[in-house]
Structure formats: C-alpha cells, structure tokens
Design a protein around this motif. Structure first.
Motif, PDB file in Angstrom:
ATOM      1  N   VAL A  60       0.270   6.994   1.170  1.00  0.00           N
ATOM      2  CA  VAL A  60       0.725   6.906  -0.221  1.00  0.00           C
ATOM      3  C   VAL A  60       0.210   5.602  -0.828  1.00  0.00           C
ATOM      4  N   GLU A  61      -0.549   5.730  -1.907  1.00  0.00           N
ATOM      5  CA  GLU A  61      -1.131   4.563  -2.570  1.00  0.00           C
ATOM      6  C   GLU A  61      -0.399   4.194  -3.856  1.00  0.00           C
ATOM      7  N   GLY A  62       0.227   5.170  -4.505  1.00  0.00           N
ATOM      8  CA  GLY A  62       0.880   4.839  -5.756  1.00  0.00           C
ATOM      9  C   GLY A  62       1.355   6.054  -6.503  1.00  0.00           C
ATOM     10  N   LEU A  63       1.385   5.939  -7.835  1.00  0.00           N
ATOM     11  CA  LEU A  63       1.966   6.943  -8.716  1.00  0.00           C
ATOM     12  C   LEU A  63       0.953   7.392  -9.759  1.00  0.00           C
ATOM     13  N   HIS A  64       1.126   8.629 -10.182  1.00  0.00           N
ATOM     14  CA  HIS A  64       0.316   9.177 -11.269  1.00  0.00           C
ATOM     15  C   HIS A  64       1.279   9.588 -12.372  1.00  0.00           C
ATOM     16  N   LEU A  65       1.036   9.106 -13.599  1.00  0.00           N
ATOM     17  CA  LEU A  65       2.008   9.272 -14.684  1.00  0.00           C
ATOM     18  C   LEU A  65       1.377   9.800 -15.967  1.00  0.00           C
ATOM     19  N   ALA A 119       8.109  -0.261 -10.699  1.00  0.00           N
ATOM     20  CA  ALA A 119       8.925  -1.304 -10.072  1.00  0.00           C
ATOM     21  C   ALA A 119      10.255  -0.745  -9.588  1.00  0.00           C
ATOM     22  N   GLU A 120      10.855   0.136 -10.380  1.00  0.00           N
ATOM     23  CA  GLU A 120      12.132   0.740  -9.993  1.00  0.00           C
ATOM     24  C   GLU A 120      11.996   1.594  -8.735  1.00  0.00           C
ATOM     25  N   CYS A 133       5.532   2.671 -17.678  1.00  0.00           N
ATOM     26  CA  CYS A 133       5.000   3.040 -16.359  1.00  0.00           C
ATOM     27  C   CYS A 133       5.193   1.902 -15.358  1.00  0.00           C
ATOM     28  N   LEU A 134       4.926   0.678 -15.788  1.00  0.00           N
ATOM     29  CA  LEU A 134       5.116  -0.472 -14.905  1.00  0.00           C
ATOM     30  C   LEU A 134       6.585  -0.630 -14.521  1.00  0.00           C
ATOM     31  N   HIS A 174      13.102   3.072  -3.474  1.00  0.00           N
ATOM     32  CA  HIS A 174      12.680   4.042  -2.471  1.00  0.00           C
ATOM     33  C   HIS A 174      11.522   3.562  -1.601  1.00  0.00           C
ATOM     34  N   GLY A 175      11.045   2.354  -1.842  1.00  0.00           N
ATOM     35  CA  GLY A 175       9.982   1.814  -1.003  1.00  0.00           C
ATOM     36  C   GLY A 175       8.633   2.455  -1.202  1.00  0.00           C
TER      37      GLY A 175
END
Length: 406
Positions: free
Chosen positions: A196-201, A225-226, A220-221, A231-232
């Motif tokens: 898992v590298e990150g999020l797509h929004l 952060a939340e 998005c930022l 949830h790590g």
C-alpha cells in the motif's frame, strides 16, 4: 480550389493552413472533407510549461482516456511524468508511446488478465476499487511472485469538489465507501503480495475553478492525515486524479493552471513526504484539437434553417454529451465543381447537423452566420478531448474522418 473567408471562432494560422491542405486533398479524391486536426506542437509545449510550473512534490500524469491518438501520446510522452490508464488497451498505447513510462492503472472492473498484463508490463500503481479488486491483485501478484503497489481509492461520504460530473460523495461505482475503509485498509495491509503506497481521491470531472480545486487538495491532505493516524494507512502517494476543466462556451474561462501551481507551491510544507499525483487529460489537449466537417446541404423546415454536414455526433459526440451549443468557425471554399445550383444561406440562424438518422444529431445551433454555402467547411475547436474517443463511430457505417497533425 480557393478558400477565402473565415468567420466565427479564431483559428491559429497554421491550423487554418492544415485545414485548407486537407480540403484540397479531399477535393482531389472527389470526397467531402471531414477530419480531426491535432496541433501536437502546442500540446507538447503546453504540457511542458505545466510540468515546469508544478512543484517537485507533484507528479504529472496524462489521462489517456481524453485522447489516445498515437500522435498525441508521442507528443506528450517526453513532457509528462507518465500516463494514467483505465484498460489494457490504453496500457498498450502508453507503452507504444514510451516503453518506460510510469503508469497508474485506474478504474473498476479490472479482470484477472488485465492485472496480469499490467504487472508483467511494469504498471507502477494500481487503484484498489473494492475488496474483490484487492483480492484479485493480491492473488495475481502472488502467482507471479511479485508485489502489487496500490492506492486505495476512496468514495467519500460528501463531495470534496464540484464539477459537471461527481465521482464521489454520491452513489457511484467508483472507489471504496468511506464507511467501509477500515476493513479494506486492514485487508490491504495484511495482504502478502500488496504494497500500500497511498490513496486515490479523484472526485470530479471538468471543474474550471482553480480556487476550489486548491481547497480540494487541502481536503485530500486532511483526509490522508486522518486515515494515517486512525488506521495506519501509508500516504507516501496522494493521487487527486484529474477533473481540471475546460470552458466549452468559447469564452476561454479554462482552469487557471498558473494559479493552481502557485497554490501548490504555497502548500510545500504540507506536501513534505508526500508525492502529489495529478492526472489531467481534457485540459492538456482540448484546446489543440479541431473537428472539421464539410457542408453537404442547406435546407429549411418549419421555418428553420439546417446545414447538413459530412460527419456528426457519431464522430464528435461531445456537444451531445454536454447538451450545449459548441463554438465553431466557417472556412469558406470558393470552388463549386458540381453541376447543380449551390445552396446557401445568408445572415441567418442555422442548426449545424450531422448525417445520422436521428434529430439528436445536432452539433450546435448558431444564432447567426453571415454566409454559409454547401462546400464550405465548419470547424469545431475545443475538440481535442472526449471527441472521437467517446463517439459511436460506426453507427450507420459512415466513413471515418481523416486525422491530420500540425
């Protein structure tokens, strides 16, 4: 063959010259002229300027869905950081344009074979759209003895930015419902063949307001952060997608890229440690494509004037999708080699229609044209994105247009 008159939307001189050359070639074949013209030099220069304006933390990917013509992709490949794709067909086009380009694979409904070909072809990041999508990625990566680098696509419970089409914040087929994220994050972090590298929004289509898009970046930022704290979930990559808009009224109120880039520079501290991925498509190519269609006939019905063109919404469907009158120009053609009186209208409103068997085949309703004759050519600018790609091109089996490049 002579062309002399030009009225309506202003055309760059080199584009007008390419159109005149195309008209002459069509006349030599005794065929009506119908073509797309792409200004690939302007496309490349615009992308290069944008790449230079963006901060180093930003990665610029071209969304191939907007226009996947090979000549367009070849022009963009050296000026962008890679491509965003939504199918194996687009993956192959990306690799043909640049064998080593960075690629992000988006979209719901990725099949087992799609994932395998993507992994074998070196796709950099896959978007996870659901628990099943995650499980398929994990299984195929395990079978190939590799790990799939992924972004979790989030469908937030509220819209984060508005445009002509909403992707999230409403019930759509895109992304993981925000309320289901905890379990999907846990499954992704536990999957043995997933990184898992990150999020797509990606949230919206065709937003022309740069200020609201900067506020979207802030949202998005904050969400990243939340989710990282609660949830790590890793947020090394934050992909905000595309949705950067174009004004199709002809008034030129496009997305203000200079303002947006300046705003991203102002957020440099907030972006520390995060790669911000943006995926423009429409806004890189729309301005530099032109759809051209020769007038075949002019007529009146029920007191209204109609011009019937070679072409129509089966080749340029965008005006029908937007439900708007598209700007246009008229390139006058003096020669009339046919043994019949030349139909024309003067100082009149006219509907510019295609050749299909449906009254829906209207590209624009012009409030007035000074002079329009059979044999003249109507040129629709702002046709470089979502024109040919979204059209039902083989309906009625008419000939395809030519594709010309300046």
């Amino acid at each position: 063959m002579q062309t002399h008159r030009h009225e309506g939307h202003a055309l760059p001189a080199h584009v007008a010259e390419q159109i005149r050359t195309g008209i002459a070639a069509a006349r030599e074949r005794a065929e009506p002229f119908c073509a797309y013209v792409h200004d690939t030099t302007a496309i490349a220069e615009g992308a290069g300027r944008l790449r230079a304006a963006l901060p180093d933390a930003c990665t610029l990917l071209y969304a191939i869905k907007a226009n996947s013509r090979p000549e367009v992709l070849r022009a963009l490949a050296p000026r962008v950081d890679g491509f965003e794709i939504s199918s194996v067909g687009e993956l192959r086009k990306a690799r043909a344009a640049d064998a080593g380009a960075r690629v992000v694979f988006n979209g719901p409904g990725k099949t087992w074979k799609d994932i395998e070909e993507g992994l074998r072809a070196g796709v950099d990041l896959f978007n996870v759209e659901s628990t099943a999508d995650l499980a398929r990625l994990d299984a195929v990566a395990g079978r190939l003895g590799t790990r799939a680098r992924v972004q979790l696509r989030v469908n937030t419970r509220r819209p984060l930015v508005t445009g002509t089409r909403q992707m999230v914040g409403v019930a759509t087929q895109f992304g993981v419902d925000e309320e289901q994220l905890p379990e999907v994050i846990a499954a992704a972090l536990a999957a043995p063949h997933i990184e898992v590298e990150g999020l797509h929004l990606h949230s919206v289509s065709n937003n022309t307001d740069a200020a609201s898009h900067l506020a979207f970046v802030d949202s998005c930022l904050a969400l990243a952060a939340e989710l990282r704290a609660r949830h790590g979930v890793p947020t090394k990559v934050l992909d905000i997608g595309g949705g950067f808009g174009v004004d199709y009224t002809g008034a030129g109120r496009h997305f203000a890229w200079d303002d947006f880039a300046a705003g991203l520079h102002e957020r440099a501290e907030a972006l520390t440690g995060t790669e911000l991925v943006i995926e423009p498509g429409r806004s890189l190519v729309a301005d530099h494509g032109y759809y051209c269609a020769e007038v075949l006939d002019l007529k009146h019905n029920h007191g209204q004037a109609f011009a019937v063109l070679r072409g129509g919404i089966h080749q340029f469907r965008l005006p029908a999708v937007l439900r708007a009158d598209h700007p246009f120009a008229v390139v006058g053609v003096d020669d009339w080699p046919w043994p019949l009186d030349r139909p024309e209208i003067r100082d009149s409103a006219v509907a510019l229609c295609g050749e299909l068997g449906t009254p829906a085949d209207v590209l624009t309703r012009a409030p007035r044209v000074g002079l329009l004759r059979a044999g003249d050519v109507v040129v629709f600018p702002l046709a470089g994105a979502y024109g040919w790609e979204i059209s039902h091109r083989d309906f009625l089996s008419h000939p395809h247009p030519d594709f010309l490049t300046t």
